[in-house]
Motif scaffolding. Structure first.
Motif, PDB file in Angstrom:
ATOM      1  N   PRO A 265       0.815  -1.218   0.000  1.00 31.57           N
ATOM      2  CA  PRO A 265       0.000   0.000   0.000  1.00 31.57           C
ATOM      3  C   PRO A 265       0.848   1.268   0.000  1.00 31.57           C
ATOM      4  CG  PRO A 265       0.038  -0.981   2.181  1.00 31.57           C
ATOM      5  CD  PRO A 265       0.743  -1.942   1.286  1.00 31.57           C
ATOM      6  N   ALA A 266       0.241   2.366  -0.430  1.00 28.39           N
ATOM      7  CA  ALA A 266       0.900   3.674  -0.354  1.00 28.39           C
ATOM      8  C   ALA A 266       0.893   4.155   1.092  1.00 28.39           C
ATOM      9  CB  ALA A 266       0.165   4.677  -1.238  1.00 28.39           C
ATOM     10  N   CYS A 267       1.798   5.064   1.402  1.00 27.95           N
ATOM     11  CA  CYS A 267       1.801   5.689   2.734  1.00 27.95           C
ATOM     12  C   CYS A 267       0.796   6.832   2.749  1.00 27.95           C
ATOM     13  CB  CYS A 267       3.185   6.256   3.053  1.00 27.95           C
ATOM     14  SG  CYS A 267       4.357   5.028   3.583  1.00 27.95           S
ATOM     15  N   PRO A 268       0.042   6.983   3.839  1.00 29.25           N
ATOM     16  CA  PRO A 268      -0.876   8.113   3.919  1.00 29.25           C
ATOM     17  C   PRO A 268      -0.114   9.439   3.957  1.00 29.25           C
ATOM     18  CG  PRO A 268      -0.768   6.930   6.019  1.00 29.25           C
ATOM     19  CD  PRO A 268       0.000   6.127   5.041  1.00 29.25           C
ATOM     20  N   ILE A 269      -0.704  10.486   3.387  1.00 31.83           N
ATOM     21  CA  ILE A 269      -0.082  11.811   3.413  1.00 31.83           C
ATOM     22  C   ILE A 269      -1.096  12.846   3.898  1.00 31.83           C
ATOM     23  CG2 ILE A 269       1.573  11.309   1.559  1.00 31.83           C
ATOM     24  CD1 ILE A 269      -0.316  12.857  -0.357  1.00 31.83           C
ATOM     25  N   ASP A 270      -0.571  13.972   4.372  1.00 27.81           N
ATOM     26  CA  ASP A 270      -1.456  15.055   4.811  1.00 27.81           C
ATOM     27  C   ASP A 270      -1.994  15.842   3.626  1.00 27.81           C
ATOM     28  OD1 ASP A 270      -1.101  14.425   7.499  1.00 27.81           O
ATOM     29  OD2 ASP A 270       0.725  15.641   7.638  1.00 27.81           O
ATOM     30  N   GLY A 271      -1.188  15.973   2.585  1.00 27.25           N
ATOM     31  CA  GLY A 271      -1.640  16.702   1.404  1.00 27.25           C
ATOM     32  C   GLY A 271      -0.625  16.620   0.284  1.00 27.25           C
ATOM     33  N   LEU A 272      -1.116  16.523  -0.956  1.00 32.24           N
ATOM     34  CA  LEU A 272      -0.247  16.448  -2.123  1.00 32.24           C
ATOM     35  C   LEU A 272       0.139  17.854  -2.564  1.00 32.24           C
ATOM     36  CD1 LEU A 272       1.042  14.887  -4.509  1.00 32.24           C
ATOM     37  CD2 LEU A 272      -1.157  15.055  -5.678  1.00 32.24           C
ATOM     38  N   VAL A 273       1.453  18.107  -2.652  1.00 31.51           N
ATOM     39  CA  VAL A 273       1.933  19.428  -3.050  1.00 31.51           C
ATOM     40  C   VAL A 273       2.587  19.382  -4.428  1.00 31.51           C
ATOM     41  CG1 VAL A 273       3.546  21.304  -2.470  1.00 31.51           C
ATOM     42  CG2 VAL A 273       2.230  20.174  -0.660  1.00 31.51           C
ATOM     43  N   ASP A 274       3.449  18.382  -4.664  1.00 30.78           N
ATOM     44  CA  ASP A 274       4.246  18.347  -5.886  1.00 30.78           C
ATOM     45  C   ASP A 274       4.706  16.913  -6.136  1.00 30.78           C
ATOM     46  OD1 ASP A 274       6.099  18.734  -7.942  1.00 30.78           O
ATOM     47  OD2 ASP A 274       7.594  19.699  -6.670  1.00 30.78           O
ATOM     48  N   THR A 275       4.316  16.336  -7.279  1.00 26.76           N
ATOM     49  CA  THR A 275       4.682  14.935  -7.561  1.00 26.76           C
ATOM     50  C   THR A 275       6.099  14.791  -8.124  1.00 26.76           C
ATOM     51  OG1 THR A 275       3.711  15.057  -9.778  1.00 26.76           O
ATOM     52  CG2 THR A 275       2.295  14.218  -8.005  1.00 26.76           C
ATOM     53  N   THR A 276       6.810  15.901  -8.332  1.00 22.80           N
ATOM     54  CA  THR A 276       8.180  15.827  -8.858  1.00 22.80           C
ATOM     55  C   THR A 276       9.042  14.935  -7.964  1.00 22.80           C
ATOM     56  OG1 THR A 276       7.963  18.109  -9.625  1.00 22.80           O
ATOM     57  CG2 THR A 276      10.173  17.162  -9.638  1.00 22.80           C
ATOM     58  N   GLY A 277       9.651  13.936  -8.568  1.00 27.94           N
ATOM     59  CA  GLY A 277      10.560  13.077  -7.817  1.00 27.94           C
ATOM     60  C   GLY A 277       9.906  11.918  -7.091  1.00 27.94           C
ATOM     61  N   ALA A 278       8.591  11.758  -7.199  1.00 33.17           N
ATOM     62  CA  ALA A 278       7.910  10.673  -6.474  1.00 33.17           C
ATOM     63  C   ALA A 278       8.474   9.304  -6.878  1.00 33.17           C
ATOM     64  CB  ALA A 278       6.406  10.728  -6.730  1.00 33.17           C
ATOM     65  N   GLY A 279       8.574   9.071  -8.186  1.00 27.78           N
ATOM     66  CA  GLY A 279       9.116   7.792  -8.654  1.00 27.78           C
ATOM     67  C   GLY A 279      10.589   7.633  -8.335  1.00 27.78           C
ATOM     68  N   ASP A 280      11.324   8.748  -8.417  1.00 32.65           N
ATOM     69  CA  ASP A 280      12.759   8.708  -8.119  1.00 32.65           C
ATOM     70  C   ASP A 280      13.005   8.309  -6.666  1.00 32.65           C
ATOM     71  OD1 ASP A 280      13.014   9.751 -10.692  1.00 32.65           O
ATOM     72  OD2 ASP A 280      13.264  11.814  -9.990  1.00 32.65           O
ATOM     73  N   LEU A 281      12.240   8.902  -5.762  1.00 35.21           N
ATOM     74  CA  LEU A 281      12.443   8.606  -4.333  1.00 35.21           C
ATOM     75  C   LEU A 281      11.883   7.242  -3.962  1.00 35.21           C
ATOM     76  CD1 LEU A 281      13.914  10.362  -2.211  1.00 35.21           C
ATOM     77  CD2 LEU A 281      13.415  11.509  -4.349  1.00 35.21           C
ATOM     78  N   PHE A 282      10.820   6.821  -4.662  1.00 37.48           N
ATOM     79  CA  PHE A 282      10.347   5.452  -4.447  1.00 37.48           C
ATOM     80  C   PHE A 282      11.469   4.470  -4.778  1.00 37.48           C
ATOM     81  CE2 PHE A 282       8.933   1.375  -5.816  1.00 37.48           C
ATOM     82  CZ  PHE A 282       8.022   1.014  -4.833  1.00 37.48           C
ATOM     83  N   ALA A 283      12.126   4.692  -5.926  1.00 37.35           N
ATOM     84  CA  ALA A 283      13.222   3.805  -6.328  1.00 37.35           C
ATOM     85  C   ALA A 283      14.339   3.812  -5.291  1.00 37.35           C
ATOM     86  CB  ALA A 283      13.754   4.219  -7.699  1.00 37.35           C
ATOM     87  N   ALA A 284      14.601   4.984  -4.703  1.00 36.54           N
ATOM     88  CA  ALA A 284      15.647   5.082  -3.669  1.00 36.54           C
ATOM     89  C   ALA A 284      15.329   4.161  -2.494  1.00 36.54           C
ATOM     90  CB  ALA A 284      15.784   6.524  -3.190  1.00 36.54           C
ATOM     91  N   GLY A 285      14.101   4.232  -2.015  1.00 34.02           N
ATOM     92  CA  GLY A 285      13.709   3.399  -0.879  1.00 34.02           C
ATOM     93  C   GLY A 285      13.743   1.919  -1.217  1.00 34.02           C
ATOM     94  N   PHE A 286      13.252   1.578  -2.411  1.00 39.37           N
ATOM     95  CA  PHE A 286      13.225   0.167  -2.802  1.00 39.37           C
ATOM     96  C   PHE A 286      14.641  -0.382  -2.947  1.00 39.37           C
ATOM     97  CE2 PHE A 286      12.872  -3.585  -5.362  1.00 39.37           C
ATOM     98  CZ  PHE A 286      11.701  -4.181  -4.899  1.00 39.37           C
ATOM     99  N   LEU A 287      15.500   0.372  -3.621  1.00 41.89           N
ATOM    100  CA  LEU A 287      16.879  -0.084  -3.803  1.00 41.89           C
ATOM    101  C   LEU A 287      17.613  -0.199  -2.471  1.00 41.89           C
ATOM    102  CD1 LEU A 287      17.817   2.006  -6.969  1.00 41.89           C
ATOM    103  CD2 LEU A 287      17.592  -0.493  -6.869  1.00 41.89           C
ATOM    104  N   PHE A 288      17.320   0.721  -1.557  1.00 41.62           N
ATOM    105  CA  PHE A 288      17.935   0.645  -0.235  1.00 41.62           C
ATOM    106  C   PHE A 288      17.525  -0.665   0.453  1.00 41.62           C
ATOM    107  CE2 PHE A 288      17.868   1.450   4.381  1.00 41.62           C
ATOM    108  CZ  PHE A 288      19.228   1.701   4.571  1.00 41.62           C
ATOM    109  N   GLY A 289      16.248  -0.993   0.388  1.00 36.55           N
ATOM    110  CA  GLY A 289      15.782  -2.249   0.965  1.00 36.55           C
ATOM    111  C   GLY A 289      16.453  -3.451   0.324  1.00 36.55           C
ATOM    112  N   LEU A 290      16.632  -3.373  -1.002  1.00 33.98           N
ATOM    113  CA  LEU A 290      17.246  -4.470  -1.741  1.00 33.98           C
ATOM    114  C   LEU A 290      18.697  -4.695  -1.308  1.00 33.98           C
ATOM    115  CD1 LEU A 290      15.785  -6.142  -3.908  1.00 33.98           C
ATOM    116  CD2 LEU A 290      16.929  -4.763  -5.650  1.00 33.98           C
ATOM    117  N   VAL A 291      19.477  -3.611  -1.239  1.00 35.34           N
ATOM    118  CA  VAL A 291      20.891  -3.781  -0.864  1.00 35.34           C
ATOM    119  C   VAL A 291      21.053  -4.159   0.605  1.00 35.34           C
ATOM    120  CG1 VAL A 291      21.804  -2.289  -2.677  1.00 35.34           C
ATOM    121  CG2 VAL A 291      21.276  -1.295  -0.445  1.00 35.34           C
ATOM    122  N   ARG A 292      20.029  -3.874   1.421  1.00 38.73           N
ATOM    123  CA  ARG A 292      20.067  -4.264   2.831  1.00 38.73           C
ATOM    124  C   ARG A 292      19.542  -5.682   3.040  1.00 38.73           C
ATOM    125  NH1 ARG A 292      23.227  -0.982   3.065  1.00 38.73           N
ATOM    126  NH2 ARG A 292      23.416   0.881   4.370  1.00 38.73           N
TER     127      ARG A 292
END
Length: 333
Positions: A265-292
């Motif tokens: 599931p997605a994480c709950p948020i208080d409000g959407l301001v700017d989707t710039t970088g959403a996919g980039d940062l998702f990849a960061a978290g996923f890759l971090f989990g993978l290397v760990r």
């Protein structure tokens, strides 16, 4: 396989981001397709910049955003991208190094200026990008250091690299070196318009095992397989690549292998301001989990957490410690 010096090495277009809040009227007046990424020349860049209101400026580029996010989780991160030795190029270099990312690509002494992306954010949080590649398109195989590539557990490449020919060759050289060193190669499809331009070549990369892991959002995945049916596209992705991760905005993500599909599931948020970088940062978290070495589900949760952080403010870089955020949410960090 020798131990890695870096967890992830990213290669991408080094682009300086100029972000501004605007409205639909501005997009229409400048003939922009909302939500897309258009490549522009220096003259159009100057015209857009002249009409823009007050802006937020920072180093960017898709893979660079991911790599900075990884460093924010505490990963050992490195980046390869081309800037010019000009004022913006020096700002870019300082910015990414300040984020604790190893960045040693020699700047260009001549040629076009450092690349910039003019990112227009409408009130609904959607971002429309106009990118002048500039020096970024001069990234070449000569900028790929075999030792550095072989020293990273995962090589991460952005689909946007497929636009300039020299960068495409650099991409392929790096992929071959990584696989020669028994490392993993990940690709993000970057943008549905990018997929439209290079669909057959992306599929060839996947089907020839040049990449092991593919990141896509729902729109990119449908574009890749030219179908409106998500399940059909996902089934095809599972045949074509060892590991596929598809983000679905507020519906979270799915992590797909040949044997299994895990929905996160997605994480709950208080409000959407700017989707710039959403996919980039998702990849960061996923890759971090993978290397760990965490589960695909937990990697997806780390990705969702990082994406949720970045869409709640302007800009594609985290404003808090992702490592502390993960720990506060009971996730491995």
């Amino acid at each position: 396989m020798t131990s890695a010096k870096y967890d992830v090495l990213g290669i991408g277009n080094a682009i300086f981001d100029v972000l501004v809040r605007t409205d639909e009227g501005f997009l229409a007046a400048h003939g922009m397709v909302k939500g897309g990424m258009a490549l522009i020349d220096e003259a159009r860049a100057a015209s857009i910049y002249a009409d823009m209101g007050p802006a937020t400026e920072m180093s960017g580029g898709s893979a660079a955003n991911t790599i900075v996010g990884l460093a924010g989780f505490g990963a050992r991160a490195a980046y390869v991208g081309k800037v010019k030795d000009d004022q913006i190029g020096r700002l870019y270099t300082h910015d990414i190094r300040a984020a604790k990312v190893a960045f040693d690509t020699p700047p260009a002494s001549g040629g076009p200026a450092t690349g910039c992306s003019y990112i227009l954010v409408t009130p609904d949080g959607e971002r429309t990008m106009n990118t002048y590649l500039g020096a970024a398109q001069d990234l070449s195989p000569a900028d790929i250091d075999a030792e550095t590539v072989a020293a990273a557990s995962i090589l991460y490449l952005e689909g946007y690299l497929w636009d300039p020919k020299a960068a495409k060759d650099a991409f392929l050289k790096a992929s071959q070196i990584a696989h020669g060193a028994n490392r993993q190669v990940a690709l993000t499809l970057s943008d549905a318009f990018c997929v439209d331009r290079y669909r057959d070549e992306f599929l060839q990369l996947m089907r020839s095992d040049a990449v092991d892991l593919v990141f896509a959002n729902e729109t990119e995945l449908r574009s890749l397989y030219q179908t409106s049916d998500f399940d059909t596209a996902l089934a095809q992705l599972r045949k074509d690549v060892a590991l596929g991760v598809v983000t679905r905005s507020e519906k979270g993500c799915v992590v797909a292998t040949k044997d299994d599909v895990v929905a996160v599931p997605a994480c709950p948020i208080d409000g959407l301001v700017d989707t710039t970088g959403a996919g980039d940062l998702f990849a960061a978290g996923f890759l971090f989990g993978l290397v760990r070495g965490t589960s695909h589900e937990n990697a997806g949760r780390l990705g969702a957490l990082a994406a949720a952080e970045v869409i709640q403010h302007i800009g594609a870089r985290p404003q808090v410690s992702l490592k502390e955020l993960a720990q506060a949410n009971g996730l491995p960090a």
